[in-house]
Design an enzyme around this catalytic site. Structure first.
Site, PDB file in Angstrom:
ATOM      1  N   PHE A 224     -18.470  54.762 -27.105  1.00  0.00           N
ATOM      2  CA  PHE A 224     -17.938  53.817 -26.114  1.00  0.00           C
ATOM      3  C   PHE A 224     -18.234  52.426 -26.699  1.00  0.00           C
ATOM      4  O   PHE A 224     -19.390  52.003 -26.751  1.00  0.00           O
ATOM      5  CB  PHE A 224     -18.632  54.023 -24.764  1.00  0.00           C
ATOM      6  CG  PHE A 224     -18.192  53.057 -23.715  1.00  0.00           C
ATOM      7  CD1 PHE A 224     -16.965  53.208 -23.094  1.00  0.00           C
ATOM      8  CD2 PHE A 224     -19.004  51.991 -23.355  1.00  0.00           C
ATOM      9  CE1 PHE A 224     -16.554  52.296 -22.118  1.00  0.00           C
ATOM     10  CE2 PHE A 224     -18.598  51.081 -22.379  1.00  0.00           C
ATOM     11  CZ  PHE A 224     -17.369  51.240 -21.764  1.00  0.00           C
TER      12      PHE A 224
ATOM     13  N   GLY B 261     -26.815  61.866 -26.914  1.00  0.00           N
ATOM     14  CA  GLY B 261     -25.596  62.084 -27.696  1.00  0.00           C
ATOM     15  C   GLY B 261     -25.854  61.902 -29.179  1.00  0.00           C
ATOM     16  O   GLY B 261     -25.400  62.697 -30.014  1.00  0.00           O
TER      17      GLY B 261
ATOM     18  N   SER C 202     -22.402  58.920 -27.256  1.00  0.00           N
ATOM     19  CA  SER C 202     -23.290  58.423 -28.317  1.00  0.00           C
ATOM     20  C   SER C 202     -24.444  57.610 -27.734  1.00  0.00           C
ATOM     21  O   SER C 202     -24.858  56.602 -28.300  1.00  0.00           O
ATOM     22  CB  SER C 202     -22.502  57.568 -29.299  1.00  0.00           C
ATOM     23  OG  SER C 202     -21.805  56.568 -28.573  1.00  0.00           O
TER      24      SER C 202
ATOM     25  N   LYS D 298     -26.106  66.187 -17.655  1.00  0.00           N
ATOM     26  CA  LYS D 298     -26.863  66.614 -16.474  1.00  0.00           C
ATOM     27  C   LYS D 298     -26.370  65.817 -15.264  1.00  0.00           C
ATOM     28  O   LYS D 298     -26.639  64.625 -15.148  1.00  0.00           O
ATOM     29  CB  LYS D 298     -28.363  66.412 -16.728  1.00  0.00           C
ATOM     30  CG  LYS D 298     -28.864  67.371 -17.833  1.00  0.00           C
ATOM     31  CD  LYS D 298     -30.303  67.167 -18.231  1.00  0.00           C
ATOM     32  CE  LYS D 298     -30.734  68.243 -19.238  1.00  0.00           C
ATOM     33  NZ  LYS D 298     -32.059  68.017 -19.817  1.00  0.00           N
TER      34      LYS D 298
ATOM     35  N   LYS E 123     -32.966  68.806 -11.529  1.00  0.00           N
ATOM     36  CA  LYS E 123     -34.329  68.375 -11.900  1.00  0.00           C
ATOM     37  C   LYS E 123     -34.428  66.846 -11.931  1.00  0.00           C
ATOM     38  O   LYS E 123     -35.526  66.289 -11.784  1.00  0.00           O
ATOM     39  CB  LYS E 123     -34.785  69.014 -13.204  1.00  0.00           C
ATOM     40  CG  LYS E 123     -33.969  68.641 -14.446  1.00  0.00           C
ATOM     41  CD  LYS E 123     -34.427  67.390 -15.142  1.00  0.00           C
ATOM     42  CE  LYS E 123     -33.391  66.911 -16.127  1.00  0.00           C
ATOM     43  NZ  LYS E 123     -33.745  65.665 -16.807  1.00  0.00           N
TER      44      LYS E 123
ATOM     45  N   LYS F 103     -28.572  55.117 -19.034  1.00  0.00           N
ATOM     46  CA  LYS F 103     -28.191  55.337 -17.639  1.00  0.00           C
ATOM     47  C   LYS F 103     -29.064  56.400 -16.977  1.00  0.00           C
ATOM     48  O   LYS F 103     -29.331  57.447 -17.557  1.00  0.00           O
ATOM     49  CB  LYS F 103     -26.728  55.811 -17.569  1.00  0.00           C
ATOM     50  CG  LYS F 103     -25.727  54.797 -18.096  1.00  0.00           C
ATOM     51  CD  LYS F 103     -25.554  53.659 -17.127  1.00  0.00           C
ATOM     52  CE  LYS F 103     -24.627  52.601 -17.698  1.00  0.00           C
ATOM     53  NZ  LYS F 103     -24.706  51.333 -17.004  1.00  0.00           N
TER      54      LYS F 103
ATOM     55  N   GLN G 223     -29.502  59.324 -14.156  1.00  0.00           N
ATOM     56  CA  GLN G 223     -28.631  60.313 -13.516  1.00  0.00           C
ATOM     57  C   GLN G 223     -29.147  60.716 -12.133  1.00  0.00           C
ATOM     58  O   GLN G 223     -28.401  61.175 -11.289  1.00  0.00           O
ATOM     59  CB  GLN G 223     -28.532  61.564 -14.397  1.00  0.00           C
ATOM     60  CG  GLN G 223     -28.146  61.278 -15.840  1.00  0.00           C
ATOM     61  CD  GLN G 223     -26.699  60.867 -16.006  1.00  0.00           C
ATOM     62  OE1 GLN G 223     -25.818  61.695 -16.158  1.00  0.00           O
ATOM     63  NE2 GLN G 223     -26.443  59.580 -15.955  1.00  0.00           N
TER      64      GLN G 223
ATOM     65  N   PHE H 203     -19.293  58.952 -16.006  1.00  0.00           N
ATOM     66  CA  PHE H 203     -18.107  58.560 -16.776  1.00  0.00           C
ATOM     67  C   PHE H 203     -17.198  59.730 -17.152  1.00  0.00           C
ATOM     68  O   PHE H 203     -16.105  59.527 -17.663  1.00  0.00           O
ATOM     69  CB  PHE H 203     -18.539  57.837 -18.069  1.00  0.00           C
ATOM     70  CG  PHE H 203     -19.454  56.666 -17.822  1.00  0.00           C
ATOM     71  CD1 PHE H 203     -19.114  55.680 -16.899  1.00  0.00           C
ATOM     72  CD2 PHE H 203     -20.655  56.553 -18.502  1.00  0.00           C
ATOM     73  CE1 PHE H 203     -19.964  54.604 -16.661  1.00  0.00           C
ATOM     74  CE2 PHE H 203     -21.511  55.478 -18.274  1.00  0.00           C
ATOM     75  CZ  PHE H 203     -21.162  54.498 -17.346  1.00  0.00           C
TER      76      PHE H 203
ATOM     77  N   ASN I  52     -35.853  58.808 -15.467  1.00  0.00           N
ATOM     78  CA  ASN I  52     -35.754  58.847 -13.997  1.00  0.00           C
ATOM     79  C   ASN I  52     -37.129  58.615 -13.377  1.00  0.00           C
ATOM     80  O   ASN I  52     -37.283  57.861 -12.416  1.00  0.00           O
ATOM     81  CB  ASN I  52     -35.187  60.200 -13.557  1.00  0.00           C
ATOM     82  CG  ASN I  52     -33.690  60.303 -13.807  1.00  0.00           C
ATOM     83  OD1 ASN I  52     -32.894  59.668 -13.132  1.00  0.00           O
ATOM     84  ND2 ASN I  52     -33.309  61.079 -14.811  1.00  0.00           N
TER      85      ASN I  52
HETATM   86  N1  LIG Z   1     -31.684  60.931 -23.101  1.00  0.00           N
HETATM   87  C1  LIG Z   1     -32.243  62.124 -22.907  1.00  0.00           C
HETATM   88  O1  LIG Z   1     -33.432  62.320 -23.176  1.00  0.00           O
HETATM   89  C2  LIG Z   1     -31.430  63.244 -22.378  1.00  0.00           C
HETATM   90  C3  LIG Z   1     -30.214  63.047 -21.740  1.00  0.00           C
HETATM   91  N2  LIG Z   1     -29.507  64.109 -21.256  1.00  0.00           N
HETATM   92  C4  LIG Z   1     -28.234  63.914 -20.590  1.00  0.00           C
HETATM   93  O2  LIG Z   1     -27.254  63.519 -21.525  1.00  0.00           O
HETATM   94  C5  LIG Z   1     -26.232  62.749 -20.882  1.00  0.00           C
HETATM   95  C6  LIG Z   1     -25.969  61.510 -21.718  1.00  0.00           C
HETATM   96  O3  LIG Z   1     -27.106  60.697 -21.704  1.00  0.00           O
HETATM   97  P1  LIG Z   1     -27.637  59.845 -22.952  1.00  0.00           P
HETATM   98  O4  LIG Z   1     -27.056  60.322 -24.243  1.00  0.00           O
HETATM   99  O5  LIG Z   1     -29.101  59.843 -22.822  1.00  0.00           O
HETATM  100  O6  LIG Z   1     -27.008  58.398 -22.657  1.00  0.00           O
HETATM  101  P2  LIG Z   1     -27.811  57.011 -22.486  1.00  0.00           P
HETATM  102  O7  LIG Z   1     -28.235  56.853 -21.090  1.00  0.00           O
HETATM  103  O8  LIG Z   1     -28.857  56.903 -23.557  1.00  0.00           O
HETATM  104  O9  LIG Z   1     -26.709  55.930 -22.853  1.00  0.00           O
HETATM  105  C7  LIG Z   1     -25.666  55.528 -22.008  1.00  0.00           C
HETATM  106  C8  LIG Z   1     -24.346  55.818 -22.714  1.00  0.00           C
HETATM  107  O10 LIG Z   1     -23.263  55.561 -21.820  1.00  0.00           O
HETATM  108  C9  LIG Z   1     -22.247  54.872 -22.550  1.00  0.00           C
HETATM  109  N3  LIG Z   1     -21.387  54.172 -21.611  1.00  0.00           N
HETATM  110  C10 LIG Z   1     -21.632  53.019 -20.923  1.00  0.00           C
HETATM  111  N4  LIG Z   1     -20.564  52.699 -20.161  1.00  0.00           N
HETATM  112  C11 LIG Z   1     -19.650  53.679 -20.368  1.00  0.00           C
HETATM  113  C12 LIG Z   1     -18.356  53.931 -19.847  1.00  0.00           C
HETATM  114  N5  LIG Z   1     -17.792  53.103 -18.956  1.00  0.00           N
HETATM  115  N6  LIG Z   1     -17.693  55.031 -20.274  1.00  0.00           N
HETATM  116  C13 LIG Z   1     -18.246  55.884 -21.145  1.00  0.00           C
HETATM  117  N7  LIG Z   1     -19.477  55.705 -21.679  1.00  0.00           N
HETATM  118  C14 LIG Z   1     -20.170  54.616 -21.282  1.00  0.00           C
HETATM  119  C15 LIG Z   1     -23.033  53.991 -23.481  1.00  0.00           C
HETATM  120  O11 LIG Z   1     -22.210  53.557 -24.544  1.00  0.00           O
HETATM  121  C16 LIG Z   1     -24.102  54.971 -23.947  1.00  0.00           C
HETATM  122  O12 LIG Z   1     -23.603  55.784 -24.992  1.00  0.00           O
HETATM  123  C17 LIG Z   1     -26.759  62.485 -19.451  1.00  0.00           C
HETATM  124  O13 LIG Z   1     -26.139  63.359 -18.554  1.00  0.00           O
HETATM  125  C18 LIG Z   1     -28.238  62.808 -19.545  1.00  0.00           C
HETATM  126  O14 LIG Z   1     -28.782  63.283 -18.326  1.00  0.00           O
HETATM  127  C19 LIG Z   1     -29.940  65.391 -21.425  1.00  0.00           C
HETATM  128  C20 LIG Z   1     -31.118  65.650 -22.073  1.00  0.00           C
HETATM  129  C21 LIG Z   1     -31.951  64.600 -22.587  1.00  0.00           C
HETATM  130  O1  LIG Z   2     -32.988  65.358 -19.309  1.00  0.00           O
HETATM  131  C1  LIG Z   2     -33.933  64.838 -19.858  1.00  0.00           C
HETATM  132  C2  LIG Z   2     -34.992  65.616 -20.527  1.00  0.00           C
HETATM  133  O2  LIG Z   2     -34.666  66.973 -20.646  1.00  0.00           O
HETATM  134  C3  LIG Z   2     -34.065  63.361 -19.851  1.00  0.00           C
HETATM  135  O3  LIG Z   2     -34.452  62.952 -18.597  1.00  0.00           O
HETATM  136  P1  LIG Z   2     -34.342  61.402 -18.203  1.00  0.00           P
HETATM  137  O4  LIG Z   2     -32.873  61.091 -18.093  1.00  0.00           O
HETATM  138  O5  LIG Z   2     -35.089  61.262 -16.943  1.00  0.00           O
HETATM  139  O6  LIG Z   2     -34.980  60.644 -19.346  1.00  0.00           O
END
Ligand SMILES: NC(=O)C1=CN([C@@H]2O[C@H](COP(=O)(O)OP(=O)(O)OC[C@H]3O[C@@H](n4cnc5c(N)ncnc54)[C@H](O)[C@@H]3O)[C@@H](O)[C@H]2O)C=CC1
Ligand SMILES: O=C(CO)COP(=O)(O)O
Length: 393
Positions: free
Chosen positions: A75, A49, A45, A155, A240, A333, A335, A132, A305
């Protein structure tokens, strides 16, 4: 496993619904062995998420083969106000910490109890930061339905003693269920505002299941294409982020657009070569999908990033990524830094460091062995790979 569709009468709701029959009798003793609507749970979330839950929830309301409600595992944390994040999400219908100002849909139900969140779901969407997921999967062994199908939006990769492990494979192996992937040029905040974007579903061999995932995620502003290349799609999304760190260094040093374009091109080439060396089945065409070139571009211009790497370079590498991440992203976070380390481990272990100068240099800058200014000097070195030399010019 293939799902068969048929019309059945729901004994509970007295309405005709499309049922997805899997291996009946092997669904963990749930109440709906005759026929059921698919139940979706989002595991994670954060910002993406939460957007994933919003996308999915808009479709479960419209498509009769899904239960309306979408559970979203949170979480748990306590907000500055003293309220639990889960309670705030369920009270306001917004993820007030990771995606403020965006309504998720009233049918999104936040749940801090992961066992409870997953127990009835037959469609599991994994979308946590990659660092995680191993612990999460360990905690879920024996807790998910044996007929569940999963998709990973994460990712990143894991490096085990036996070698690199794609997260979809880790999820699949640990939980004993199939796992597809969804990757693409998907900055969460833009999709939250319903700005148009594309994404790619990578699947192994079950086209019918891939189409269900496409149906679950597609909206007029989110166009999803299935590709039978799960490894290629997932490695694009994973690698990427390393290229985006390199692009951030270039921005931080004010090196200009041409230099940044060169870094993106070199990075894309290393992404392709690395993926194909790990999995010979990876298709060149995958790199032209949203998960490939489009995601590299959007992340190198608008991602987290890039942003944090820019600050790292502006500070001459004197402030650590951990410190900058905590200050600039407030709980979100990165990646790319850990992925660069994981990729480096694979390169070192396999004797490939010379063949991937950009990937290797990004890691060495991140850990302070090289200054940020090394990004161009070292990355432009000619790769020793015949694959790259063939198509480098
Ligand atoms: N934000 C974006 O624009 C995009 C993100 N992604 C990918 O989606 C995945 C999730 O990223 P986001 O939703 O952006 O997360 P986020 O980086 O926005 O948030 C961090 C999340 O990690 C959780 N967290 C913190 N400590 C934790 C623990 N010990 N155990 C489990 N959860 C914990 C937090 O509660 C929060 O939900 C990543 O692999 C990211 O690369 C993919 C496409 C776009
Ligand atoms: O994966 C992403 C866009 O497709 C998000 O990238 P960042 O984690 O660098 O914001």
């Amino acid at each position: 496993m293939p799902l068969a569709f048929e019309q059945v009468m729901s004994p509970l709701e007295g309405e005709t619904e499309i049922a997805h029959h899997t291996n009946a009798g092997n669904n963990g003793g749930n109440d709906d062995q005759i026929g059921y609507k698919s139940r979706v749970t989002v595991v994670g979330s954060g910002s993406w998420g939460s957007v994933a839950a919003k996308l999915v929830a808009s479709n479960t309301l419209k498509i009769s083969s899904f239960h309306d409600d979408v559970k979203m595992w949170v979480f748990e944390e306590t907000l500055q106000s003293g309220e639990k994040l889960t309670d705030a999400i369920n009270r306001t219908n917004e993820n007030v910490k990771y995606l403020p100002g965006i309504k998720l849909g009233k049918n999104v139900i936040a749940d801090p109890d992961i066992d409870n969140a997953v127990k009835d779901a037959n469609m599991l969407v994994f979308v946590t930061p990659h660092q995680f997921i191993d612990d999460i999967c360990k905690s879920l062994v024996g807790k998910v339905r044996s007929d569940a199908e999963a998709i990973s939006l994460i990712k990143g990769m894991e490096v085990k003693i036996e070698g690199p492990c794609l997260l979809s494979s880790c999820i699949s192996e640990q939980l004993g269920i199939n796992c597809s992937v969804l990757m693409g040029a998907n900055l969460a905040n833009e999709i939250a505002e319903e700005k148009f974007s594309e994404a790619t579903v990578g699947y192994r061999d079950n086209r019918e299941m891939a189409e269900q995932w496409v149906q679950l995620f597609s909206t007029p502003y989110f166009m999803v294409t299935p590709v039978q290349d799960v490894e290629g799609v997932e490695l694009c999304g994973t690698l990427k982020n390393v290229v985006a760190i390199a692009a951030g260094f270039v921005d931080g040093l004010d090196m200009g657009n041409n230099t940044k374009a060169a870094i993106i091109r070199l990075g894309l080439r290393e992404m392709r070569d690395f993926s194909k060396l790990l999995f010979s089945s990876v298709e060149d065409s995958t790199f032209y999908e949203s998960c490939g070139v489009a995601d590299v571009i959007t992340t190198c211009f608008g991602g987290r990033n890039r942003k944090v790497a820019e600050a790292f370079a502006k500070n001459g590498g004197k402030r650590s990524f951990d410190e900058l991440e905590a200050e600039m992203l407030q709980g979100q976070k990165l990646q790319g830094v850990s992925t660069a380390r994981e990729v480096y481990e694979v390169l070192r272990h396999r004797g490939w460091l010379e063949s991937f100068p950009l990937f290797a240099t990004v890691h060495e800058i991140c850990i302070g062995h090289l200054p940020p200014s090394a990004i161009v000097k070292y990355s432009k070195r000619k790769s020793t790979l015949p694959l790259s030399e063939d198509s480098a010019h």
